[in-house]
Write a protein that holds these residues in place. Structure first.
Motif, PDB file in Angstrom:
ATOM      1  N   ARG A 188       0.872  -1.168   0.000  1.00 30.25           N
ATOM      2  CA  ARG A 188       0.000   0.000   0.000  1.00 30.25           C
ATOM      3  C   ARG A 188       0.918   1.229   0.000  1.00 30.25           C
ATOM      4  N   LEU A 216      -3.451  -0.219  -2.897  1.00 33.56           N
ATOM      5  CA  LEU A 216      -4.201   1.022  -2.815  1.00 33.56           C
ATOM      6  C   LEU A 216      -3.230   2.187  -2.666  1.00 33.56           C
ATOM      7  N   THR A 233      -9.303   9.218  -8.620  1.00 31.24           N
ATOM      8  CA  THR A 233     -10.078   7.972  -8.518  1.00 31.24           C
ATOM      9  C   THR A 233     -10.632   7.540  -9.864  1.00 31.24           C
ATOM     10  N   THR A 238      -5.626   1.908  -9.629  1.00 29.65           N
ATOM     11  CA  THR A 238      -5.299   1.659  -8.227  1.00 29.65           C
ATOM     12  C   THR A 238      -6.392   2.239  -7.330  1.00 29.65           C
ATOM     13  N   PRO A 239      -6.971   1.470  -6.412  1.00 26.21           N
ATOM     14  CA  PRO A 239      -7.994   1.996  -5.507  1.00 26.21           C
ATOM     15  C   PRO A 239      -7.466   3.156  -4.657  1.00 26.21           C
ATOM     16  N   LEU A 241      -7.816   5.536  -1.329  1.00 25.20           N
ATOM     17  CA  LEU A 241      -8.300   5.541   0.059  1.00 25.20           C
ATOM     18  C   LEU A 241      -8.300   6.970   0.586  1.00 25.20           C
ATOM     19  N   ASP A 262     -12.434   5.213  -3.313  1.00 27.89           N
ATOM     20  CA  ASP A 262     -12.916   3.826  -3.320  1.00 27.89           C
ATOM     21  C   ASP A 262     -13.053   3.251  -1.919  1.00 27.89           C
TER      22      ASP A 262
END
Length: 362
Positions: A188, A216, A233, A238-239, A241, A262
């Motif tokens: 991450r 993420l 986003t 890639t998500p 956060l 996300d």
């Protein structure tokens, strides 16, 4: 069980290595400890870190908020009247989320003691063990690679890598780490608001093209820039956060409605404690958006509370509670058990904290 008085103190806990992000560098935890005393002899423990660059809260502001606003509003009231206590706590002063969180945690501790149950069971009791990631501070690539390998040797399967200072160097950092650890380790990244939206898109697309396989990216842009975060986003695989962008349930609702991220990162020091965090969790459940539970640089009292919240709720699927693991020592007797990446709890009333050593009372 009636509140009789509140004691405040400070603890100082050195870190194993300096903690470096795009926002700051820290060598020790310097937190405020709250003790709420009752007429039954029960004591509830809470904790607040002065994280001025994120929450705006300093040691003096935390102490002042509790002494002059929060304490007078709750002393003399019964723990049984828990909803009333929460209303009094959150209406006593605007902002000051870290001070509120410390008191909220101590009150939940007493609430569990009152009913002789661990807090995680009172909140839902979904599980009894969780697995945390570990933070890799932003440094030269070689040092970050060495830190990553050391973490994997200790059994960590997820690395949270700090980036955001220099996007070109960030790509080199992540490339070096991924090459060194292989593809079976989760990575991450946390930019701590360090990038502009277009820079974030460009950087993340390059990382994707290089096959870095990121789980993420956390808070790639400035906290206030919800439009910019949505742009990121919408334009990367890639998500994303949302962390510093989410303090309140209103912040969370805006991000969820606009699909600006996300995932949502919940930190008790941002929300003002468990009571408000539960409202964000309810919104996330409605929108079917998974949450991470995180912490600032905190010792075990407050991270212990976050552990109980994580164990209570299914929607919390990602754990970033390595604060106590980064410390050279643990001044807290009782509470959650941190065995490197594995965190577990014993079924003690409240949060199970028996004592905090080394408190310098104020």
């Amino acid at each position: 069980m009636k509140i009789t008085h509140i004691k405040l103190g400070k603890i100082s806990v050195p870190l194993k290595t300096p903690f470096k992000t795009a926002l700051r560098s820290v060598e020790s935890i310097e937190d405020i400890i709250v003790e709420i005393h009752t007429d039954t002899g029960n004591i509830g423990y809470g904790e607040a870190p002065p994280t001025g660059v994120i929450t705006g809260d300093t040691s003096l502001s935390i102490i002042g908020a509790i002494k002059t606003h929060i304490a007078p509003s709750i002393i003399g009231h019964n723990i049984e009247n828990f909803e009333e206590l929460m209303l009094k706590l959150h209406s006593s002063i605007v902002g000051n989320t870290s001070a509120k969180a410390a008191v909220d945690i101590a009150l939940y501790d007493l609430y569990g003691q009152l009913y002789k149950a661990p807090v995680y069971k009172l909140l839902g009791g979904y599980r009894k063990n969780i697995t945390t990631d570990i933070t890799i501070s932003v440094n030269d690539p070689d040092e970050m690679v060495a830190d990553s390998i050391d973490a994997i040797k200790l059994g960590y399967e997820t690395l949270k890598v700090k980036v955001g200072k220099d996007s070109k160097m960030d790509i080199k950092r992540l490339s070096a780490i991924r090459s060194a650890v292989g593809n079976n380790i989760n990575i991450r990244i946390d930019a701590n608001q360090g990038w502009k939206p277009k820079e974030a898109i460009r950087t993340l697309k390059q990382m994707e093209d290089l096959g870095l396989n990121l789980e993420l990216v956390e808070q790639p842009v400035a906290a206030y820039d919800i439009e910019g975060m949505k742009l990121v986003t919408d334009n990367v695989n890639t998500p994303v956060l949302a962390d510093e962008s989410v303090f309140s349930e209103r912040d969370a609702l805006k991000i969820l409605r606009e699909k600006a991220a996300d995932l949502i990162n919940i930190k008790l020091m941002k929300t003002g404690g468990i009571n408000k965090a539960l409202k964000i969790i309810s919104l996330a459940e409605i929108y079917d958006v998974e949450c991470m539970i995180g912490c600032m640089l905190e010792a075990k009292v407050s991270v212990n509370a976050a552990v109980h919240l994580a164990m209570a709720k299914k929607i919390i699927t990602k754990i970033d509670l390595d604060g106590p693991i980064l410390c050279k020592s643990d001044p807290v007797i009782g509470g959650a058990i941190f065995d490197n990446s594995n965190i577990s709890v014993e079924d003690q009333p409240g949060f199970g904290v028996q004592k905090v050593e080394g408190i310098k009372y104020i």
